[in-house]
Each structure stands twice: as C-alpha cells, then as structure tokens.
Design a protein around this motif. Structure first.
Motif, PDB file in Angstrom:
ATOM      1  N   SER A 184      45.655  29.198  19.186  1.00 17.25           N
ATOM      2  CA  SER A 184      46.369  30.380  18.679  1.00 17.25           C
ATOM      3  C   SER A 184      45.137  31.225  17.856  1.00 17.25           C
ATOM      4  O   SER A 184      45.667  31.800  16.727  1.00 17.25           O
ATOM      5  CB  SER A 184      47.431  29.960  17.644  1.00 17.25           C
ATOM      6  N   TYR A 185      44.120  31.201  18.420  1.00 17.35           N
ATOM      7  CA  TYR A 185      42.957  31.882  17.592  1.00 17.35           C
ATOM      8  C   TYR A 185      43.255  33.250  17.666  1.00 17.35           C
ATOM      9  O   TYR A 185      43.546  34.229  18.810  1.00 17.35           O
ATOM     10  CB  TYR A 185      41.523  31.540  18.426  1.00 17.35           C
ATOM     11  N   PRO A 186      43.396  34.024  16.471  1.00 19.63           N
ATOM     12  CA  PRO A 186      43.571  35.337  16.295  1.00 19.63           C
ATOM     13  C   PRO A 186      42.503  36.232  16.786  1.00 19.63           C
ATOM     14  O   PRO A 186      41.712  37.044  15.936  1.00 19.63           O
ATOM     15  CB  PRO A 186      43.991  35.594  14.891  1.00 19.63           C
ATOM     16  N   GLU A 187      42.166  36.348  18.200  1.00 16.85           N
ATOM     17  CA  GLU A 187      41.152  37.135  18.391  1.00 16.85           C
ATOM     18  C   GLU A 187      41.034  38.437  18.131  1.00 16.85           C
ATOM     19  O   GLU A 187      39.860  39.079  17.826  1.00 16.85           O
ATOM     20  CB  GLU A 187      41.034  36.772  20.070  1.00 16.85           C
ATOM     21  N   ASN A 188      42.079  39.233  18.065  1.00 22.60           N
ATOM     22  CA  ASN A 188      42.174  40.644  17.868  1.00 22.60           C
ATOM     23  C   ASN A 188      42.491  41.082  16.272  1.00 22.60           C
ATOM     24  O   ASN A 188      42.908  42.111  15.979  1.00 22.60           O
ATOM     25  CB  ASN A 188      43.345  41.138  18.992  1.00 22.60           C
ATOM     26  N   GLU A 191      40.949  39.989  10.241  1.00 21.65           N
ATOM     27  CA  GLU A 191      41.519  39.716   8.930  1.00 21.65           C
ATOM     28  C   GLU A 191      42.004  38.051   8.859  1.00 21.65           C
ATOM     29  O   GLU A 191      41.814  37.184   7.783  1.00 21.65           O
ATOM     30  CB  GLU A 191      42.385  40.574   8.386  1.00 21.65           C
ATOM     31  N   SER A 192      42.453  37.555   9.955  1.00 27.24           N
ATOM     32  CA  SER A 192      43.201  36.473  10.047  1.00 27.24           C
ATOM     33  C   SER A 192      42.120  35.327  10.416  1.00 27.24           C
ATOM     34  O   SER A 192      42.766  34.143   9.994  1.00 27.24           O
ATOM     35  CB  SER A 192      44.592  36.371  10.771  1.00 27.24           C
ATOM     36  N   GLN A 193      41.255  35.648  10.735  1.00 27.19           N
ATOM     37  CA  GLN A 193      40.357  34.475  11.492  1.00 27.19           C
ATOM     38  C   GLN A 193      39.947  33.533  10.437  1.00 27.19           C
ATOM     39  O   GLN A 193      39.740  32.382  10.770  1.00 27.19           O
ATOM     40  CB  GLN A 193      38.942  35.217  12.021  1.00 27.19           C
ATOM     41  N   PRO A 194      39.263  34.018   8.978  1.00 31.36           N
ATOM     42  CA  PRO A 194      39.065  33.084   8.085  1.00 31.36           C
ATOM     43  C   PRO A 194      40.077  32.078   7.776  1.00 31.36           C
ATOM     44  O   PRO A 194      39.736  30.804   7.771  1.00 31.36           O
ATOM     45  CB  PRO A 194      38.657  33.949   7.098  1.00 31.36           C
ATOM     46  N   GLU A 195      41.153  32.431   7.694  1.00 34.83           N
ATOM     47  CA  GLU A 195      42.338  31.694   7.143  1.00 34.83           C
ATOM     48  C   GLU A 195      42.419  30.587   8.440  1.00 34.83           C
ATOM     49  O   GLU A 195      42.927  29.482   8.487  1.00 34.83           O
ATOM     50  CB  GLU A 195      43.670  32.476   6.915  1.00 34.83           C
ATOM     51  N   TRP A 196      42.289  31.356   9.774  1.00 37.21           N
ATOM     52  CA  TRP A 196      42.506  30.368  10.969  1.00 37.21           C
ATOM     53  C   TRP A 196      41.562  29.153  10.626  1.00 37.21           C
ATOM     54  O   TRP A 196      42.028  27.944  11.065  1.00 37.21           O
ATOM     55  CB  TRP A 196      42.735  31.193  12.071  1.00 37.21           C
ATOM     56  N   LYS A 197      40.256  29.667  10.562  1.00 35.41           N
ATOM     57  CA  LYS A 197      39.501  28.636  10.434  1.00 35.41           C
ATOM     58  C   LYS A 197      39.569  27.426   9.530  1.00 35.41           C
ATOM     59  O   LYS A 197      39.154  26.430   9.637  1.00 35.41           O
ATOM     60  CB  LYS A 197      37.935  29.144  10.264  1.00 35.41           C
ATOM     61  N   LYS A 198      40.014  28.061   8.298  1.00 31.85           N
ATOM     62  CA  LYS A 198      40.445  27.071   7.216  1.00 31.85           C
ATOM     63  C   LYS A 198      41.360  26.057   7.551  1.00 31.85           C
ATOM     64  O   LYS A 198      41.179  24.837   7.391  1.00 31.85           O
ATOM     65  CB  LYS A 198      40.808  27.620   6.000  1.00 31.85           C
ATOM     66  N   ASP A 199      42.545  26.618   8.299  1.00 28.82           N
ATOM     67  CA  ASP A 199      43.761  25.630   8.754  1.00 28.82           C
ATOM     68  C   ASP A 199      43.138  24.872   9.714  1.00 28.82           C
ATOM     69  O   ASP A 199      43.557  23.490   9.699  1.00 28.82           O
ATOM     70  CB  ASP A 199      44.812  26.467   9.169  1.00 28.82           C
ATOM     71  N   MET A 200      42.131  24.994  10.653  1.00 25.69           N
ATOM     72  CA  MET A 200      41.689  24.095  11.656  1.00 25.69           C
ATOM     73  C   MET A 200      41.166  23.070  10.946  1.00 25.69           C
ATOM     74  O   MET A 200      41.128  22.038  11.566  1.00 25.69           O
ATOM     75  CB  MET A 200      40.372  25.125  12.260  1.00 25.69           C
ATOM     76  N   GLY A 201      40.188  23.295   9.754  1.00 23.73           N
ATOM     77  CA  GLY A 201      39.483  22.143   9.326  1.00 23.73           C
ATOM     78  C   GLY A 201      40.575  21.284   8.750  1.00 23.73           C
ATOM     79  O   GLY A 201      40.363  20.067   8.788  1.00 23.73           O
ATOM     80  N   VAL A 202      41.793  21.680   8.221  1.00 23.96           N
ATOM     81  CA  VAL A 202      42.593  20.951   7.662  1.00 23.96           C
ATOM     82  C   VAL A 202      43.501  20.011   8.655  1.00 23.96           C
ATOM     83  O   VAL A 202      43.461  18.796   8.530  1.00 23.96           O
ATOM     84  CB  VAL A 202      43.775  21.839   6.894  1.00 23.96           C
ATOM     85  N   TYR A 203      43.726  20.611   9.745  1.00 24.24           N
ATOM     86  CA  TYR A 203      44.407  19.974  10.864  1.00 24.24           C
ATOM     87  C   TYR A 203      43.311  19.004  11.187  1.00 24.24           C
ATOM     88  O   TYR A 203      43.971  17.729  11.935  1.00 24.24           O
ATOM     89  CB  TYR A 203      44.791  21.000  11.861  1.00 24.24           C
ATOM     90  N   LEU A 204      42.154  19.156  11.480  1.00 24.37           N
ATOM     91  CA  LEU A 204      41.158  18.314  12.068  1.00 24.37           C
ATOM     92  C   LEU A 204      40.967  17.088  11.226  1.00 24.37           C
ATOM     93  O   LEU A 204      41.095  15.863  11.581  1.00 24.37           O
ATOM     94  CB  LEU A 204      39.794  19.059  12.195  1.00 24.37           C
ATOM     95  N   CYS A 205      40.998  17.203   9.917  1.00 24.26           N
ATOM     96  CA  CYS A 205      41.103  16.133   8.803  1.00 24.26           C
ATOM     97  C   CYS A 205      42.173  15.474   9.204  1.00 24.26           C
ATOM     98  O   CYS A 205      42.364  14.078   8.823  1.00 24.26           O
ATOM     99  CB  CYS A 205      41.017  16.612   7.600  1.00 24.26           C
TER     100      CYS A 205
END
Length: 269
Positions: A184-188, A191-205
């Motif tokens: 669900s990467y917000p390619e377009n 502004e949402s990409q930094p939050e998406w990356k932060k959530d990715m780290g949380v889900y991976l942990c």
C-alpha cells in the motif's frame, strides 16, 4: 676385484635403487588412488539421505574423474544419468553404489537394496522444519536494517511456507498485516510516505517479535528496533544509487536535462 666386477656392482646398485623407487611410487599412487575413491564413496553413501544435497551432488559429479580408470563404475554412472526422469533412478543408483564397492573390494552382500535406498536419518521432518524457521528468523533479524536486500525479501517470502497457520497463528497474522502494508505504498502522495515508512518499521518489529516468541528467543520490541548496526556509509551508498537510478530514468523519459558547459571554443576560420 676387476673393473668389470666394479662396474657390475655399480650398475646393480643403480638398478636396484631405481626398482625400489618404481615400486614405492607404484604402491604410493595406488594408495592415493584408493584414498580418493574411498572419500568419494563415503560422501556418496553418507549423504544419500538427501539426494539433492550439495555434497551428494558433488560426489556424483566427481565419480567420472576419481573412478576414471574403472569401466564398470563409469558404465553404471552413465546408466544412472540416462535413467534420470525415467522412473528407474533407484535401480540405477543402487547399481552405481554396488559397482563402486566392487571396485574397492568392499563387501555389500550382507545388505539388500533397501538398505541403500532407505538410509538412516535421525532428524525428523518437524526438526528440519523448525531449523528452517530459525534460519528465516535469523535472516530477517540480520537484514532488518536493509529491508530491500534480496536476502531480506527472500526470507519474507518464505514465511507463508515455513510458518503454517496451525502452528504459528500470531506470526501469520502479523505477516499478513505487514504484507498488506508493503503493498500500500503511497507512490503518488509524497506527504504520506514518511508516515508509511514509520508504520513499516512498526509492523516489521511486531512480526519479528512474534517470530522470536514462537521460536524461543527472548527479544522485546526495543531490542529489535534499536539493536541494529547500520553503517552510515551503507546508507549513503544506497541513497546515491537511488538518486543515480532516478536521474537516469528521468533523463531517458525526457523529464530532465543534462547540463553542458563549453570551456574552450575552437578558433574561427
């Protein structure tokens, strides 16, 4: 003592010395030849519990060289190669085993064919599966600072295969959440990409925490999230590569230009 007798004694000494060297060399070469053949046979028999293993495959491939002077072994090897995919591999494999034993004068008459085809294997399938789960977890932990690396991606894709829902329900649920997020990467939406990356780290942990708990590792989320060594040089190189790839792609698509500067004009005629 005459000169002829002296000459004969000298020649006898030389010939006996040469004969001794020849005999020693002959038996040494025979000993070394047998040693190499035994080594190949040992790997062949010792790893027959996994016919697709690297060591067993290596032993098969070296037979043609190590047993190069053995007609029967080479014939059996050729027949085994021809049998692959034809449904008679087992018979050909047993024949190859027997021909190698006969070449080395190793008696195998006490054992029937099933002895070779049903080797000892004290490791159960459950233990093998658990070992693969540990390897996947270790790979993810080792590469959690480089989530785009081939090793990390491969380990992620193996989770759904090696961690069945019946045995690892929490792992599979965490994997699904992480998998959905990755897709669900917000390619377009920059502004949402930094939050998406932060959530990715949380889900991976969370995923690694559930995997660690299931496999008996005592890690908490802080250990997983903070205990990472990632050299800054690696991050710089990765960033530069991304910028380089983006620049090349933009240029090829006509979205960017290449700056050119003339520093030396040729004299006009």
């Amino acid at each position: 003592m005459t000169n002829e007798q002296i000459l004969w004694m000298v020649l006898s000494s030389i010939l006996s010395g040469l004969l001794g060297v020849f005999i020693s060399t002959y038996y040494y070469r025979r000993h070394e030849d047998r040693k190499y053949k035994l080594s190949t046979l040992q790997k062949f028999v010792g790893n027959r519990f996994n016919l697709k293993s690297e060591i067993f495959t290596q032993s098969l491939n070296e037979i043609v060289i190590v047993f190069g002077d053995c007609k029967n072994v080479k014939l059996a090897l050729s027949k085994f190669h021809e049998s692959l995919g034809g449904g008679k591999e087992q018979d050909a494999l047993v024949s190859l085993f027997k021909s190698m034993c006969e070449e080395l004068n190793i008696s195998n008459s006490e054992f029937n064919d099933s002895f070779f085809l049903n080797p000892f294997n004290t490791v159960t399938k459950a233990e093998q599966s658990l070992e693969r789960c540990h390897e996947i977890f270790k790979s993810l932990m080792a590469t959690r600072a480089s989530v785009t690396s081939p090793e990390h991606v491969r380990a992620l894709n193996m989770i759904s295969i090696e961690f069945p829902k019946e045995s690892y329900p929490f792992v599979l649920e965490a994997w699904k959440v992480y998998f959905d997020h990755l897709n669900s990467y917000p390619e377009n939406n920059a502004e949402s990409q930094p939050e998406w990356k932060k959530d990715m780290g949380v889900y991976l942990c969370q995923l690694l925490k559930y995997m660690g708990d299931a496999l008996g590792y005592n890690f908490d989320v802080v250990d997983i999230n903070k205990g990472i060594y990632a050299p800054k040089a690696h991050a710089i190189v990765e960033l530069e590569l991304q910028q380089f790839r983006k620049g090349v792609i933009d240029f090829l698509h006509g979205d960017s230009t290449v700056k050119m500067e003339i520093t030396n004009m040729p004299p006009s005629n």
